[in-house]
Scaffold this active site. Structure first.
Site, PDB file in Angstrom:
ATOM      1  N   ARG A 113      55.293   5.795 -18.535  1.00 41.32           N
ATOM      2  CA  ARG A 113      55.410   5.166 -17.211  1.00 41.32           C
ATOM      3  C   ARG A 113      54.864   3.741 -17.270  1.00 41.32           C
ATOM      4  NH1 ARG A 113      54.794   9.695 -12.458  1.00 41.32           N
ATOM      5  NH2 ARG A 113      57.026  10.017 -12.459  1.00 41.32           N
ATOM      6  N   GLN A 160      60.735   1.308 -16.478  1.00 39.73           N
ATOM      7  CA  GLN A 160      61.042   1.755 -15.107  1.00 39.73           C
ATOM      8  C   GLN A 160      62.514   2.078 -14.909  1.00 39.73           C
ATOM      9  OE1 GLN A 160      59.662  -0.793 -12.006  1.00 39.73           O
ATOM     10  NE2 GLN A 160      57.519  -0.241 -12.290  1.00 39.73           N
ATOM     11  N   ASP A 167      63.306   5.631 -15.809  1.00 37.37           N
ATOM     12  CA  ASP A 167      62.449   6.666 -15.242  1.00 37.37           C
ATOM     13  C   ASP A 167      63.266   7.668 -14.423  1.00 37.37           C
ATOM     14  OD1 ASP A 167      60.522   8.222 -14.088  1.00 37.37           O
ATOM     15  OD2 ASP A 167      59.289   6.556 -13.362  1.00 37.37           O
ATOM     16  N   SER A 225      61.473   9.752 -11.671  1.00 35.70           N
ATOM     17  CA  SER A 225      61.377   9.069 -10.380  1.00 35.70           C
ATOM     18  C   SER A 225      62.708   9.062  -9.641  1.00 35.70           C
ATOM     19  CB  SER A 225      60.899   7.630 -10.571  1.00 35.70           C
ATOM     20  OG  SER A 225      59.541   7.619 -10.909  1.00 35.70           O
ATOM     21  N   TYR A 248      49.600  10.690 -12.134  1.00 42.30           N
ATOM     22  CA  TYR A 248      49.427  12.025 -11.559  1.00 42.30           C
ATOM     23  C   TYR A 248      47.987  12.188 -11.088  1.00 42.30           C
ATOM     24  CZ  TYR A 248      53.879  13.331 -13.588  1.00 42.30           C
ATOM     25  OH  TYR A 248      55.206  13.389 -13.890  1.00 42.30           O
TER      26      TYR A 248
END
Lengths: 342, 342
Positions: A100, A105, A108, A111, A204
């Protein structure tokens, strides 16, 4: 895969083969892939094979020695996938293991799928609710807006909050990481402050201590009863999801209220959830859907295809030929098994 | 009926009897009615009996001679209800026949249920859509907002438009009455101008001539193909609903698009609709739901109960005793049968 992304890969010099009927679930006809420059045919012998779910042993048997597989490979919960792929001489990249970091990105997929799941979770809540989400003003009087609580303010939770807010519900978010309060507020929701901090690594939450968990539970249970809708999104990678909504909390909710549990696949955040089922517990509806992104297949596929395509572009050279740089942080982070000699 | 409205009727001096289990569909427990001051028991011998759907012959048999019945009685499509009620000596008021005048707005149950239906229609469209309604911006790129078209800008159509707009869709409304364009714009939607005028009486559109209808059809069919979602709400009281979305229009839509047909109960606005079913026509999903308000029972009941309660208050005197003034425009307009001598 979607036709738009086929075009993009073609432009990078790759040849793309699509299995006939691959787009059926998303209502994308084979002809649309062909029009975008793909060939319809047997895809398993390609240099790079892309899919969504982990491959079955039979599918692994069809991959070629020295080939590359990309997909959700469940490396933490189904480690046998990596062993089987290693035996078959396949180099495999797990979309859920992509680091991450900013540069990754665009890859990802967790996500992007969480965005879909969060949006669909709120729609599901509205569908099962016996009440309006927006305030309604009529000549016969006014009905107040629904009160929605979202537990867990990751990508799915924020999207669920944003969607509830859009629909006109009075929206409140909670997370054990207090630093996400501003993100909750940025989508127009209120922050529920229970006074606990469990910031962890990699975006997280860390696991709470037993004492912290008991305190959180007591405070949450008390708060939950005031809401018409509770959406839970709390997951810890590779572990059973924490129980946040107890049977007692559900019992104290007003009849006609709804709980949507997005952690059904890892055991559920609600004590009364039955993964994949709709439960009616004395007037409270509890839904623990499995694989919500598959309920909105076109955009779920499109986002996933874009994520995968960004990774594929990292694995090929300017001519579109396979050229994997295992020193790259994204490549090494997402690689779950690597053919000897590669 | 809902407990809140029981309280209101009690305050006006009425005694209220609720049939045990009457609130079950809306997840309202019997105890909630009792707490609001109602008695649980046999309701059919009351001075005024209130229900939603037309009574069955068996139910009519249980009403007392000289009593009053209030409900949706389908006077135009099921005239036999009125004859049976007349034979039984019951004075009956049809909620759908309440005149559309300012003083009766608080009794306008067609509008309140249309509000529910319009809201639920958009939720249903979002649920069946393979695409996001809102624009979504992610690191992997942007997905554009869905394009929603609502045909018929009555209460249901305007609520469907408002809900689609809330959810982030690009929303467009159409109606044969050009004077409602401003109402469409007032909920944030665009107006689709096909250049036809069919303003009629009582807030409904008049029937179009054959020539006008053919021209409307040709222009609509051409427009429809550009939308991801089409919601139709066109009804003419007591007649079959007009066909607005032809099989050809559906065929030209993009696979994955959705049609929600709110006129299913009167035959449907889409040629391919099957009332009460979800149809997949070469990748286009067509849903013609029946009785959408029953899918959101608490608020649908609450709004209906408020409408009925406003009418009941007109039928009783200051002591809460039955005292019907048949010279009142609302009373005479909604009365479908009247006991001789009353």
């Amino acid at each position: 895969m979607v036709p738009k992304v086929v075009e993009r890969l073609r432009a990078k010099g790759l040849r793309v083969t699509v299995e006939p009927g691959a787009g059926a679930g998303a209502l994308i006809p084979d002809a649309a892939y062909e029009k975008a420059g793909a060939t319809l045919g047997e895809p398993w012998s390609a240099d790079i094979v892309v899919k969504v779910a982990p491959p079955t042993p039979e599918e692994i048997g069809r991959l070629r020695d020295g080939g590359v597989l990309i997909g959700f490979l469940a490396p933490l919960t189904e480690p046998e996938n990596a062993s089987r792929l290693a035996e078959a001489g396949v180099t495999a990249f797990a979309m859920e293991s992509i680091p991450r970091i900013s540069r990754a990105q665009s890859m990802d997929a967790l996500s992007s799928q969480a965005n879909v799941a969060g949006y669909r979770a709120t729609l599901l809540a509205a569908q099962h609710s016996v009440r309006f989400f927006p305030m309604l003003t009529t000549a016969a009087g006014t009905v107040p807006p629904a009160k929605a609580l979202v537990l867990g303010a990751g990508v799915a939770g924020l999207q669920a909050l944003a969607t509830a807010k859009r629909l006109g519900a009075h929206s409140t978010g909670y997370d054990v990481r207090p630093e996400v309060a501003d993100q909750v507020r940025s989508v127009g929701a209120q922050w529920l402050d229970l006074g606990l901090d469990a910031t962890g690594e990699g975006g997280y939450a860390r696991e709470l201590t037993d004492e912290e968990r008991a305190e959180q539970q007591a405070r949450l249970t008390k708060s939950i009863t005031g809401f018409d809708v509770v959406i839970t999104t709390a997951q810890v990678p590779g572990r059973r999801a924490p129980t946040l909504v107890t049977a007692g909390a559900v019992r104290d909710m007003r009849p006609g209220s709804v709980v949507i549990d997005l952690a059904g696949e890892s055991g559920g955040n609600c004590e009364l959830s039955v993964p994949g089922e709709v439960v009616n517990a004395e007037g409270i509806t509890i839904v623990a859907p499995l694989n919500l992104p598959s309920e909105m297949p076109e955009h779920a596929s499109e986002l996933y295809a874009r994520n995968v395509s960004a990774l594929v572009e990292l694995l090929v050279n300017a001519d579109g030929a396979l050229a994997v740089d295992f020193d790259d942080e994204i490549v090494s982070g997402s690689c779950v098994t690597r053919r000897e000699g590669d």
